[in-house]
Design an enzyme around this catalytic site. Structure first.
Site: not given
Ligand code: FPP
Length: 248
Positions: A134, A72, A23-24, A40, A70, A26, A36
């Site tokens: 792994l 989506w 998480d985090g 990713h 969620e 964005g 944002r």
């Molecule tokens: C949450 O951060 C993260 C996600 C919804 C996507 C996670 C994806 C990745 C780490 C990259 C893709 C991974 C692979 C394996 C290709 P957030 O956007 O909710 O952050 P925020 O809470 O700060 O908005």
């Protein structure tokens, strides 16, 4: 090549299975005045760092929450970016994961993903199915409540197919049998659940499987979560006393 062979000696107790809510992304980008989605993109580097650390330390199971049911609800452009990132990740990791002894797995409903991505996922699964060092599991279009409901449906169909002994099957249902119907069948429960960005939520992730997981929350945003942060979480895990409802 082992990058820090000393770390394993420092950690007398290691988890068999680490699950991570990444998480985090964005906020990491917004704090830098970036779109944002750049968070990713940067976050995929952390995926590699954590995977490499598991390989070095011989932690055999790593599960990453990459896209929830969620998610989506996010803007279309962000979803498209995430899907393209996954597509590119599958292309770029195919050879490396296969050679490193990583078995690639997924949990979640893949049928809503683009057929091209489904094909790449299936190819990577087939290519790595004999690997054992792994087990890297990506949670894609995953939601724990939906997974549990799906397991109830699978079990019920299976019981109904038993005809006159259906009631016997229902009466015999226990935790071990039910787990065979979850997406995670064959994967041990996470010993350690990590969430980054300081949020204290489970967000519909592995609700059944995390019943006795140790929870560790890092204040770091996922793109900033480095090897030292991961090792810090492992060190704290080594110091926890796990009682599973008993007394020490
Ligand atoms: C949450 O951060 C993260 C996600 C919804 C996507 C996670 C994806 C990745 C780490 C990259 C893709 C991974 C692979 C394996 C290709 P957030 O956007 O909710 O952050 P925020 O809470 O700060 O908005």
């Amino acid at each position: 090549m082992e990058r820090t062979p000393e770390t394993r000696a420092e950690l007398p107790v290691l988890p068999v299975h680490v699950a991570i809510i990444m998480d985090g992304n964005g906020r990491w980008a917004q704090q830098r005045g970036l779109p944002r989605v750049m968070g990713h993109q940067k976050g995929t580097e952390t995926v590699r760092v954590v995977k490499d650390t598991c390989l070095d330390l011989k932690i055999p199971y790593l599960t990453l929450y990459a896209f929830s049911r969620e998610n989506w609800k996010r803007p279309k452009a962000e979803i498209e970016f995430l899907m393209n990132l996954l597509d590119r990740y599958l292309d770029s990791e195919m050879e490396g994961l296969a050679k490193e002894g990583v078995r690639f797995r997924t949990i979640g409903d893949l049928t809503s993903l683009h057929p091209r991505i489904q094909d790449k996922i299936n190819a990577l699964k087939a290519r790595t199915e004999r690997n054992t060092l792994l087990h890297l599991t990506l949670a894609l279009n995953y939601g724990a409540r939906q997974e549990i409901l799906q397991a109830v449906k699978r079990f019920s169909k299976n019981a109904l197919e038993a005809g006159s002994s259906a009631v016997d099957k229902i009466n015999a249902l226990d935790v071990k049998i039910f787990e065979q119907f979850l997406d995670t069948a064959g994967i041990p429960d996470p010993d350690l659940l990590i969430r980054t960005s300081g949020e204290m939520r489970l967000s519909n992730f592995l609700l059944w499987q995390c019943s006795y997981s140790e929870i560790y929350v890092s204040d770091k945003m996922w793109p900033d979560f480095g090897r030292e942060d991961f090792v810090r979480a492992l060190r704290e895990f080594a110091e926890r006393e796990r009682r599973y409802g008993a007394v020490s």
